[in-house]
Design an enzyme around this catalytic site. Structure first.
Site, mmCIF file in Angstrom:
data_model
loop_
_atom_site.group_PDB
_atom_site.id
_atom_site.type_symbol
_atom_site.label_atom_id
_atom_site.label_comp_id
_atom_site.label_asym_id
_atom_site.label_seq_id
_atom_site.Cartn_x
_atom_site.Cartn_y
_atom_site.Cartn_z
ATOM 1 N N GLY A 161 0.826 -1.202 0.000
ATOM 2 C CA GLY A 161 0.000 0.000 0.000
ATOM 3 C C GLY A 161 0.856 1.246 0.000
ATOM 4 O O GLY A 161 2.020 1.224 -0.386
ATOM 5 N N SER A 162 0.290 2.342 0.476
ATOM 6 C CA SER A 162 0.965 3.631 0.422
ATOM 7 C C SER A 162 2.141 3.689 1.381
ATOM 8 O O SER A 162 2.127 3.076 2.454
ATOM 9 C CB SER A 162 -0.013 4.763 0.742
ATOM 10 N N GLU B 49 5.736 -3.056 0.653
ATOM 11 C CA GLU B 49 5.753 -2.789 -0.791
ATOM 12 C C GLU B 49 4.920 -1.542 -1.050
ATOM 13 O O GLU B 49 3.702 -1.544 -0.851
ATOM 14 C CB GLU B 49 5.182 -3.978 -1.562
ATOM 15 N N CYS C 252 1.822 0.004 -8.921
ATOM 16 C CA CYS C 252 2.953 0.630 -8.227
ATOM 17 C C CYS C 252 4.185 0.812 -9.111
ATOM 18 O O CYS C 252 5.054 1.628 -8.794
ATOM 19 C CB CYS C 252 3.315 -0.163 -6.976
ATOM 20 N N GLU D 278 3.952 9.818 -7.201
ATOM 21 C CA GLU D 278 3.240 8.758 -7.905
ATOM 22 C C GLU D 278 1.808 9.191 -8.180
ATOM 23 O O GLU D 278 1.046 9.472 -7.242
ATOM 24 C CB GLU D 278 3.251 7.476 -7.067
#
Length: 458
Positions: A211-212, A232, A266, A361
């Protein structure tokens, strides 16, 4: 109950039970008891049989699982079917990798102090695994976090993304149907405070997070002493396109890598650095291909780009694009909301280096193209952010490919392929603020075990 909606039209499609601390605490207690009772550990062949049976069930329900991914997560059906196939293959990979989870002999006669002894190691399950997952691959990410735990013999509790819990809860149900006792794998959807309490609990041996970065690093700081973790997060994937590149081959690859799942990946292509001698041709052909993409409800067979996961994400992307446009970026195509939940696939040419969309991002359907003359300067710009994950280079010059490989900050560099390429057995790792540890099923299984040594004095 926690309600789930289709992200395109926001219509209700299902629900999952919410979990309070009493429920989660009970699951943790039972999971810890299972790990401590070595006599009750599942044997490797028993774990393999459960995973085999789960694969069979998933294969039988392939169409249903794919539709569910599209319905709750907004991933187009064509890609959702690929995700289901990857998830099934991931289960098979877990079974295969069980044979690779093994120890080694340790030489002991290298000094007089070790003489007369023999030693070797074995690998054991680390303990209770708690996993927190993301929305963008609601089945395959869960497989990556849960199936390795089952394969290595770790009890596991998983919290899916609040937007996409249906696939996760169904996968856990499939494991139970395949013969795994319920207390060995649980899905929960607790409120945030309960989630944090679960993650930071002293009974957790391994924490898996997708996630973030803000949430992941925050949760890592709250782990109990001794707990291991894998994080991640995202990146702002850079791609170098040099003058020797095959433009016609690069264009469909870049468009797929940039707009797959509407950029909600991602390692999605976000920053394309194209040499000034070819940037015009590349931009024009990418714009033509991007304009041809069909946007709509992901459950429609014809759709190539679905909605963003929430309306506020659509608003955020629109704000970032407007900021870049105001700063001088040329909007080659797109650049507008199509509805409250969809944004037109967008190409920006030469947005300001300090624009939000150049620095962060986007996690949306926007690709930025930057013209360069000096490849070293382009790589320096690619390396200027605090994130680093996967990258790519398009070239027919081996020396140029190696220059990018050696100098760009990334854990993996794709040559003549987009940055979002991945297989489930390869290492997958974010660097710097993009993550911690190494993903990929074999690597996750290794992380979920500990090495234990025996030394025998002969």
């Amino acid at each position: 109950m926690h309600e789930v909606v289709n992200p395109f039209d926001l219509s209700p499609i299902g629900s999952v039970p919410t979990a309070d601390w009493e429920t989660v605490d009970g699951y943790l207690a039972k999971a810890e008891a299972l790990h401590k009772d070595r006599s009750g550990w599942k044997k490797p062949h028993e774990r393999a049989a459960i995973l085999h049976k789960a694969m069979e069930i998933m294969t039988e329900r392939r169409d249903h699982l794919a539709f569910q991914i599209a319905d709750e997560g907004g991933k187009p059906l064509i890609d959702a079917r690929v995700e289901v196939d990857r998830a099934i293959n991931g289960m098979e990979l877990c079974i295969h990798e069980m044979g690779a989870i093994k120890g080694t002999e340790i030489p002991m006669g290298l000094t007089p102090a070790g003489d007369g002894r023999i030693a070797w190691t074995t690998r054991e399950p680390i303990g209770v695994v708690v996993a927190v997952s993301a929305f963008n691959h609601p089945l395959n990410l869960i497989v990556h976090q849960v199936a390795p735990a089952v394969a290595t013999g770790c009890p596991v509790i998983v919290k899916p993304a609040a937007d996409t819990p249906l696939s996760c809860f169904e996968f856990i149900s499939i494991l139970h149907e395949a013969g795994l006792p319920e207390d060995w794998a649980r899905a929960v959807q607790p409120p945030r405070d309960v989630s944090e309490r679960m993650v930071s609990d002293s009974r957790v041996a391994f924490f898996s997070f997708i996630g973030s970065a803000g949430v992941g690093w925050s949760l890592r700081s709250k782990l109990a002493p001794g707990a291991r973790c894998a994080l991640e997060h995202g990146g702002v994937a850079p791609v170098i396109v040099d003058p020797t590149a095959d433009i016609d081959a690069a264009v469909p690859s870049l468009v797929k890598g940039g707009f797959y799942h509407s950029g909600q990946v991602c390692v999605s292509v976000q920053r394309v650095f194209a040499h000034s001698s070819i940037v015009g041709e590349l931009s024009a052909k990418m714009a033509e291909a991007t304009k041809a993409l069909t946007v709509g409800n992901a459950i429609d067979e014809t759709v190539e780009c679905g909605p963003l996961i929430r309306p506020k994400e659509c608003d955020r992307v629109a704000q970032w694009v407007e900021e870049a446009r105001s700063g001088g970026a040329e909007v080659l195509c797109g650049g507008e909301k199509l509805s409250d939940t969809t944004y037109a696939p967008t190409l920006l040419l030469n947005p300001p280096v300090d624009a939000t969309i150049s620095q962060n991002e986007v996690f949306g359907p926007v690709v930025c193209i930057y013209s360069y003359d000096d490849v070293d300067a382009a790589i320096a710009q690619a390396n200027s952010l605090d994130v680093a994950f996967q990258a790519a280079v398009y070239t027919n010059d081996l020396s140029a490919a190696m220059t990018t490989y050696r100098n760009i900050d990334a854990s993996a560099v794709m040559v003549n392929d987009h940055s979002a390429f991945r297989t489930d057995w390869m290492p997958f790792a974010g660097l710097r603020t993009s993550g911690h540890g190494v993903g990929g099923i074999p690597y996750t299984m290794h992380e979920m075990t500990i090495e234990k040594m025996i030394v025998i004095k002969a």
